[in-house]
Structure formats: C-alpha cells, structure tokens
Design an enzyme around this catalytic site. Structure first.
Site, PDB file in Angstrom:
ATOM      1  N   HIS A 248       0.869  -1.178   0.000  1.00 22.67           N
ATOM      2  CA  HIS A 248       0.000   0.000   0.000  1.00 22.67           C
ATOM      3  C   HIS A 248       0.901   1.222   0.000  1.00 22.67           C
ATOM      4  O   HIS A 248       1.858   1.284   0.771  1.00 22.67           O
ATOM      5  CB  HIS A 248      -0.904  -0.020   1.238  1.00 22.67           C
ATOM      6  CG  HIS A 248      -2.065   0.918   1.144  1.00 22.67           C
ATOM      7  ND1 HIS A 248      -1.900   2.278   1.165  1.00 22.67           N
ATOM      8  CD2 HIS A 248      -3.391   0.692   1.023  1.00 22.67           C
ATOM      9  CE1 HIS A 248      -3.100   2.856   1.072  1.00 22.67           C
ATOM     10  NE2 HIS A 248      -4.020   1.912   0.972  1.00 22.67           N
ATOM     11  N   HIS A 355       0.780  -4.994   2.314  1.00 23.32           N
ATOM     12  CA  HIS A 355      -0.625  -4.768   2.635  1.00 23.32           C
ATOM     13  C   HIS A 355      -1.539  -5.937   2.299  1.00 23.32           C
ATOM     14  O   HIS A 355      -2.419  -6.283   3.077  1.00 23.32           O
ATOM     15  CB  HIS A 355      -1.071  -3.521   1.869  1.00 23.32           C
ATOM     16  CG  HIS A 355      -2.483  -3.103   2.119  1.00 23.32           C
ATOM     17  ND1 HIS A 355      -2.930  -2.701   3.357  1.00 23.32           N
ATOM     18  CD2 HIS A 355      -3.559  -3.017   1.285  1.00 23.32           C
ATOM     19  CE1 HIS A 355      -4.208  -2.373   3.276  1.00 23.32           C
ATOM     20  NE2 HIS A 355      -4.616  -2.570   2.035  1.00 23.32           N
TER      21      HIS A 355
HETATM   22  P1  FAD Z   1      -9.101 -11.544   8.283  1.00 27.32           P
HETATM   23  O1  FAD Z   1     -10.132 -10.530   8.495  1.00 27.32           O
HETATM   24  O2  FAD Z   1      -7.689 -11.113   8.342  1.00 27.32           O
HETATM   25  O3  FAD Z   1      -9.341 -12.683   9.362  1.00 27.32           O
HETATM   26  C1  FAD Z   1      -8.450 -13.758   9.479  1.00 27.32           C
HETATM   27  C2  FAD Z   1      -8.843 -14.556  10.697  1.00 27.32           C
HETATM   28  O4  FAD Z   1      -8.116 -15.769  10.739  1.00 27.32           O
HETATM   29  C3  FAD Z   1      -8.584 -13.857  12.012  1.00 27.32           C
HETATM   30  O5  FAD Z   1      -9.703 -14.101  12.838  1.00 27.32           O
HETATM   31  C4  FAD Z   1      -7.367 -14.582  12.560  1.00 27.32           C
HETATM   32  O6  FAD Z   1      -7.297 -14.567  13.960  1.00 27.32           O
HETATM   33  C5  FAD Z   1      -7.629 -15.968  12.043  1.00 27.32           C
HETATM   34  N1  FAD Z   1      -6.455 -16.834  11.961  1.00 27.32           N
HETATM   35  C6  FAD Z   1      -5.301 -16.638  11.287  1.00 27.32           C
HETATM   36  N2  FAD Z   1      -4.493 -17.711  11.448  1.00 27.32           N
HETATM   37  C7  FAD Z   1      -5.158 -18.592  12.238  1.00 27.32           C
HETATM   38  C8  FAD Z   1      -4.860 -19.863  12.768  1.00 27.32           C
HETATM   39  N3  FAD Z   1      -3.695 -20.486  12.534  1.00 27.32           N
HETATM   40  N4  FAD Z   1      -5.776 -20.470  13.552  1.00 27.32           N
HETATM   41  C9  FAD Z   1      -6.954 -19.867  13.844  1.00 27.32           C
HETATM   42  N5  FAD Z   1      -7.297 -18.663  13.353  1.00 27.32           N
HETATM   43  C10 FAD Z   1      -6.409 -18.038  12.560  1.00 27.32           C
HETATM   44  N6  FAD Z   1     -10.002  -4.450   1.759  1.00 27.32           N
HETATM   45  C11 FAD Z   1     -11.063  -3.855   1.183  1.00 27.32           C
HETATM   46  O7  FAD Z   1     -11.738  -4.453   0.342  1.00 27.32           O
HETATM   47  N7  FAD Z   1     -11.412  -2.589   1.561  1.00 27.32           N
HETATM   48  C12 FAD Z   1     -10.711  -1.882   2.476  1.00 27.32           C
HETATM   49  O8  FAD Z   1     -11.069  -0.755   2.790  1.00 27.32           O
HETATM   50  C13 FAD Z   1      -9.569  -2.486   3.072  1.00 27.32           C
HETATM   51  N8  FAD Z   1      -8.819  -1.807   3.968  1.00 27.32           N
HETATM   52  C14 FAD Z   1      -7.787  -2.462   4.591  1.00 27.32           C
HETATM   53  C15 FAD Z   1      -7.063  -1.805   5.579  1.00 27.32           C
HETATM   54  C16 FAD Z   1      -6.057  -2.454   6.267  1.00 27.32           C
HETATM   55  C17 FAD Z   1      -5.282  -1.741   7.340  1.00 27.32           C
HETATM   56  C18 FAD Z   1      -5.754  -3.802   5.939  1.00 27.32           C
HETATM   57  C19 FAD Z   1      -4.671  -4.531   6.659  1.00 27.32           C
HETATM   58  C20 FAD Z   1      -6.464  -4.453   4.935  1.00 27.32           C
HETATM   59  C21 FAD Z   1      -7.475  -3.796   4.248  1.00 27.32           C
HETATM   60  N9  FAD Z   1      -8.202  -4.430   3.259  1.00 27.32           N
HETATM   61  C22 FAD Z   1      -9.270  -3.807   2.678  1.00 27.32           C
HETATM   62  C23 FAD Z   1      -8.011  -5.858   2.991  1.00 27.32           C
HETATM   63  C24 FAD Z   1      -9.101  -6.636   3.728  1.00 27.32           C
HETATM   64  O9  FAD Z   1      -9.328  -6.032   4.979  1.00 27.32           O
HETATM   65  C25 FAD Z   1      -8.736  -8.088   3.940  1.00 27.32           C
HETATM   66  O10 FAD Z   1      -8.273  -8.646   2.754  1.00 27.32           O
HETATM   67  C26 FAD Z   1      -9.950  -8.872   4.421  1.00 27.32           C
HETATM   68  O11 FAD Z   1     -10.486  -8.264   5.577  1.00 27.32           O
HETATM   69  C27 FAD Z   1      -9.567 -10.296   4.702  1.00 27.32           C
HETATM   70  O12 FAD Z   1     -10.628 -10.927   5.355  1.00 27.32           O
HETATM   71  P2  FAD Z   1     -10.423 -12.421   5.826  1.00 27.32           P
HETATM   72  O13 FAD Z   1     -11.702 -12.847   6.443  1.00 27.32           O
HETATM   73  O14 FAD Z   1      -9.869 -13.207   4.719  1.00 27.32           O
HETATM   74  O15 FAD Z   1      -9.255 -12.336   6.918  1.00 27.32           O
HETATM   75  C1  SIN Z   2      -7.595   1.679   1.882  1.00 30.19           C
HETATM   76  O1  SIN Z   2      -8.530   2.161   2.506  1.00 30.19           O
HETATM   77  O2  SIN Z   2      -6.729   2.325   1.303  1.00 30.19           O
HETATM   78  C2  SIN Z   2      -7.481   0.220   1.829  1.00 30.19           C
HETATM   79  C3  SIN Z   2      -8.376  -0.252   0.795  1.00 30.19           C
HETATM   80  C4  SIN Z   2      -7.955  -1.606   0.364  1.00 30.19           C
HETATM   81  O3  SIN Z   2      -6.885  -2.082   0.698  1.00 30.19           O
HETATM   82  O4  SIN Z   2      -8.736  -2.214  -0.363  1.00 30.19           O
END
Ligand code: FAD
Ligand code: SIN
Length: 555
Positions: A248, A355
């Site tokens: 990012h 990111h």
């Molecule tokens: P996560 O929400 O990361 O959840 C993963 C889960 O797995 C957690 O509960 C964790 O504890 C668990 N876990 C991990 N390893 C293990 C294990 N070994 N055993 C048990 N549990 C485990 N995307 C967008 O589309 N829009 C945005 O505005 C945006 N903003 C972002 C801002 C930031 C700061 C970041 C870091 C990312 C952003 N992204 C955004 C990307 C997006 O947030 C993520 O890609 C998305 O939330 C991933 O969701 P997920 O459910 O795959 O994982």
């Molecule tokens: C951001 O708000 O810039 C993060 C958005 C994203 O990673 O999709």
C-alpha cells in the site's frame, strides 16, 4: 483434561473469524453445526482494520462491466474475467447482506436512502461503499453480533490451527490412504490452556486472512502470518501467484512504532503526494496521478525515497479543510493527532508497506481447493480475481462472494460427505523444552528484514537468489526448533511465516519478467510468454503431478 474436550466433531470447521469466516459461518449454520476457531480473540484480523470500504456497483451510471474492466486492467492480464464478473455481479447482494445485519453505511447528505459512494485508485467510477474511514470495524462488529448467540454456531477464540487433518495422519496401510487427498479437520492449539484439540469436520473452510507480517513494514495485524496458505501447502494443495504481494503506498511513517494505514480514500478525495521538496511527483508518471494503480504509486514513492535519500514522502490533505477531514476521516484524523500531526494543517509523513497477499490457496469458482472437502475464502484464497495486482476495496467484496460460493458448493453436496475416519490425537512425545525462546524472536525479525530488503517493491535476480538461500537456512533452524519443543503459538506462526516467505521467493524466481506487483529490475519489461499463473504444489504428496496450466509445478 478429559478426552471429550480434546476431541470435537462438527459438520463445518471454519478457521478464521474475519469477514470470510463469519460470512460463511452464518450461512453454513443453516445446513449444520459450525465450529469457528480463531487465534488471538475474535476480531484481531484485517477485516476490523479495513478503512476505505467495499467496492460494489450501486449507481445507475455505473455497471458490472465497468467494474470488471477496471479490475482486469489492474490485474495485468492475469485476472480471470469469468471469476471477476461473478464477484462483481455479487456486489449489490453483498451490500444488502451487510445492511441486513445492521452495517450503518454512510449515506449522501440530505438523502438518507442513498448510499454514499467513494472513489479509490484504479476505479473509473465512484463505487466504494463505506462507514466513514472505519468500514471494516462496522462490518466485523455486525457479524460478531449476528453469530454470537446463533444456536448452530460455536466459537473457540484464542485457538490456533496447526495443521490440517488429511490422509497422512492415518496409519500406514489404512484403506483411505490410497484415495484422493481429503481434509477432515485440523489440529488446534488452545492458546490459553496449552493443549491441542483434534477437531474433526465433514468440511473445513480456510479463512485465515493474509500474510503481511512476513514483512517488517506492514499495515497488517499481528495474526496475519499466512497460516492458511502454509497449512494448505503442507497438506498438498496448490498455492498460486504468491509473488504478487501488494504494497500500500501510504502507511503513516513512524520510525520505531507500527504504522497505520492512511486510506486510499484520502487520495480519492483529492489528497496530493509530495516529496521532501514539496513537489507533486505523480504528475507525469501516470494519467491518473495519485489514483494510479497501487503498484505504480508504490514504485514511484520507492523511486523518490531512493533517489532523494529521504525516509518518507508526504500526503497533503490540508487544502480539504478541517470540517471535511474530521467528517470524512475521523479515525485517521484522531490517529494522526495522537502521533503529533494535525492533518488539516500539516502534511502526513507516509511510506509504502506490505498490505495484501494477492496469491494464496488456489480455489475454483465454487471455493474448492484441490483437497476434497477443503474450501477457502477471503485473503487466504487465490480466486483469480486480482491477477497481478488488486484493485482497492475489491477484497472485502471478494471475501463475501467466496464465503457465499463456498456455502453454495456445500449446499449442493454436503449431504453426500462421509463422516471423517478415526484420527490419532496430537503426539508430542519426544519433545523437550530447550528454553531457547529468544531464538524464535530473533529468527522472526531476521525473516521480516530479509523479505523487506530482498523481496520488496523492487526485486532483482541476485537479491531473490540470496533470499532463497537465507530462507532455506532459517527454515532448517525453525523446523528443528518446532519438532524439539512443546507446541507454541509463536513457533507455529514462525514456521508458517517462513513457509510463506519461501513460497513468495520461489514464485518470484519463477517469473523472469515484471508484471503488476512483481517488479524485477533485471527483467524490467512485461513478457507475455509468462502470462500464466504461478502454481506450486509440494512434491511430497504428488510426485507425478502435471499441473499444466501454471508457470511451474512442483517445488
Ligand atoms: P481476516 O479478516 O484477516 O481474518 C483472518 C482470521 O483468521 C482472524 O480471525 C485470525 O485470527 C484468524 N487466523 C489466522 N491464522 C489462524 C490460525 N492459525 N488459527 C486460527 N485462526 C487463525 N479491503 C477492502 O476491500 N477494503 C478496504 O477498505 C480495506 N482496507 C484495509 C485496511 C487495512 C489496514 C488492511 C490490513 C487491509 C485492508 N483491506 C481492505 C483488505 C481486507 O481487509 C482483507 O483482505 C480482508 O479483511 C480479509 O478478510 P479475511 O476474512 O480473509 O481475513
Ligand atoms: C484503503 O482504505 O486504502 C485500503 C483499501 C484496500 O486495501 O482495499
């Protein structure tokens, strides 16, 4: 501890409680019993940190085709149009789903029934649905509320999945060992009680999020150590496109402390990038200037830092005025103020940071991996949507879409899945505590530094080769430590981080060109002989496999 607590049987095991895991759990609970395991609490994933919002086509002047086109443009030829169309077409349904569980999206001032739509880099239309600049927190809270008293859902927070249960846990000679690879659950460490559960399930969803913690500078939360990808690879699944790690462009620069994200929406609202001399350097680099795709902006910043010897560049929002800033970016405004920067009056010091993991466990359009009864969604999965670069705000949408497609898959065939076989309990005989835990912290830092210095925004053949040698050395040390010591979350994570780093390095070495997020200064141009996904599958379980579609096969 009685055996009952050490063994749990369920219909669906969900590993991870971000948007993908919780979104799936809520739907799967209509089919059977769901058990969610999540390390380090329930809301520690990236979902809670998401700022910008969810990309969705809601405006009559926008179209799914336009969203598809923007997404494919960002993907540099590797995005799969059928997949992107399916996900983009799910946008309006995803927003309805979130409204139904109570996510309070921002609306247009004076029009409470019209959802406000923001703009972010690479999107040609306003289509980012948001809750101020803390969209993810609102989504995570709404999901947690929706599942918390559901009769068919049980949650085990502070439980860290270690390894998937498959044929290789069965005794030699067992009839199922000759059958195609299948998954029957996971060994899971109870972090507080210190013992390992054998959780058996008819189907398992891997939704452990990303792996940004393999880099020293990252926007990702502590839990983002790539566990799902490492577990799947070790179990024999195909992992794809790991060289495409997104940086990012704008993380708050705070030497010595973890930074935090300054949302792309800030550039969407007119934020200007300036170098140390105050010059607007994105002019002349890309027609979309600050809103060019992220790889372009991150590389331009990297170039400014290298050529000028500066530690950071600046994001200038001062022309927007304090009223607008405090309304639109209250979270960012407060965070910066806490660190001594009033963004309505001063430029924000920013640097690029790791990111988003565009690669991951390869899944088909029904969220199936190539291991039976193992599905994946969210950042862990490589669906084909992002190709060589991800468009902002596409991942929350993709996570919801694949949670839904995983549910649809199981809705079709769940009743025909046989119960799992008997599986042995976790065996920790032969381990002893060497009490050298300082090694773990040391290797972790070394690994993160190595990834940042050698496998970052700009790579080269020499740096990748050096990284490969170093990571192999670290992996040997970690594996020794892992096998000799009682199981521990830090070591589980470190083992996974090294595995993921190795997968990123190998994938980068297999791609002698520059495409999207993978930039190699020895091969600065795009070479369409390599317009293929990178695919890696362990030779341990599938010595004679021919993947056929990907750049490579077995490693
Ligand atoms: P996560 O929400 O990361 O959840 C993963 C889960 O797995 C957690 O509960 C964790 O504890 C668990 N876990 C991990 N390893 C293990 C294990 N070994 N055993 C048990 N549990 C485990 N995307 C967008 O589309 N829009 C945005 O505005 C945006 N903003 C972002 C801002 C930031 C700061 C970041 C870091 C990312 C952003 N992204 C955004 C990307 C997006 O947030 C993520 O890609 C998305 O939330 C991933 O969701 P997920 O459910 O795959 O994982
Ligand atoms: C951001 O708000 O810039 C993060 C958005 C994203 O990673 O999709």
């Amino acid at each position: 501890m009685s055996n009952e607590h050490k063994k749990i049987d369920t219909d669906f095991l969900v590993i991870g409680s971000g948007i993908a895991g919780l979104g799936f759990a809520l739907k799967a609970a209509t089919l059977g019993k769901v058990l969610i395991v999540s390390k380090s609490g329930i809301s520690g994933g990236a979902t809670s940190l998401a700022q910008g919002g969810v990309a969705a086509v809601l405006d009559k002047n926008d179209s799914v085709e336009s969203h598809v086109e923007d997404t494919l443009n960002a993907g540099y030829g590797l995005g799969k149009s059928a997949v992107v169309r399916k996900i983009a077409g799910f946008g309006a349904e995803a927003i309805d789903e979130l409204l139904n569980i109570g996510v309070p999206f921002d609306t247009v001032p004076g029009k409470p029934d019209t959802i406000a739509l923001g703009l972010e880099g690479g999107h040609t239309k306003n289509r980012i649905v948001h809750v101020a600049d803390a969209t993810g927190r609102a989504i995570q809270n709404a999901y947690v509320e929706a599942i918390k008293s559901h009769p068919n859902i049980r949650i085990l927070p502070d439980n860290c999945a270690i390894d998937l249960l498959t044929q290789h846990h069965l005794p030699k000679g067992h009839a199922l060992r000759a059958k195609p690879l299948a998954c029957w659950g996971d060994y899971v460490l109870d972090e507080k009680k210190g013992f390992v559960r054998t959780i058996r399930a008819k189907a398992t969803l891997l939704a452990t999020g990303g792996g940004g913690r393999i880099y020293i500078h990252t926007t990702n939360p502590d839990v983002a150590t790539g566990d799902g990808v490492a577990m799947a690879y070790r179990a024999g699944a195909t992992v794809s496109n790991m060289e495409f790690f997104q940086f990012h462009p704008t993380m708050f620069f705070d030497p010595g402390r973890d930074g935090f994200l300054i949302s792309e929406a800030a550039r969407g609202e007119g934020g200007i990038l300036r170098n140390g001399a105050g010059e607007r350097f994105m002019e002349g680099i890309h027609p979309m200037k600050e809103l060019a795709p992220r790889d372009v902006v991150a590389r331009a910043i990297d170039e400014q830092l290298r050529s000028r010897g500066d530690t950071n560049v600046f994001l200038d929002l001062t022309h927007k005025g304090s009223y607008f800033i405090e309304q639109r970016f209250p979270n960012i405004y407060e965070h910066c103020l806490e660190r001594g920067v009033d963004i309505s009056k001063e430029w924000i010091p920013v640097v690029p940071a790791a990111h988003y993991m565009c690669g991951g466990v390869k899944v088909d359009k029904g969220a199936r991996t190539d291991i039976q009864n193992l599905l994946s969604a969210g950042e862990t999965a490589c669906t084909g949507m992002h190709g060589a670069n991800r468009l902002a705000s596409n991942s929350l949408l993709e996570s919801m879409a694949y949670a839904h497609f995983a549910f649809e898959t199981l809705n079709k065939y769940f009743k025909s899945i046989a119960p799992p076989p008997e599986l042995p309990d976790w065996d920790d005989s032969g381990v002893f505590d060497r009490r050298e835990w300082v090694i773990v912290r040391h290797i972790r830092n070394e690994l993160k530094r190595l990834m940042w210095d050698y496998v970052g925004i700009v790579r080269s053949d020499d740096r990748l080769e050096a990284a490969s040698r170093l990571v192999n050395f670290l992996m040997t040390q970690i594996n020794e430590f892992y096998h000799q010591n009682p199981v521990d979350k830090d070591v589980i994570e470190l083992r996974n981080m090294a595995m993921v780093a190795w997968l990123v390095i190998r994938s980068a070495l297999y791609r002698p060109e520059s495409r999207g997020l993978h930039y190699n200064s020895d091969h600065p141009g795009r070479d369409d002989n390599f317009m293929l996904d990178t695919e890696i599958r362990s030779s341990r379980f599938t010595p004679d496999i021919h993947l056929g579609e990907g750049l490579i096969g077995i490693a």
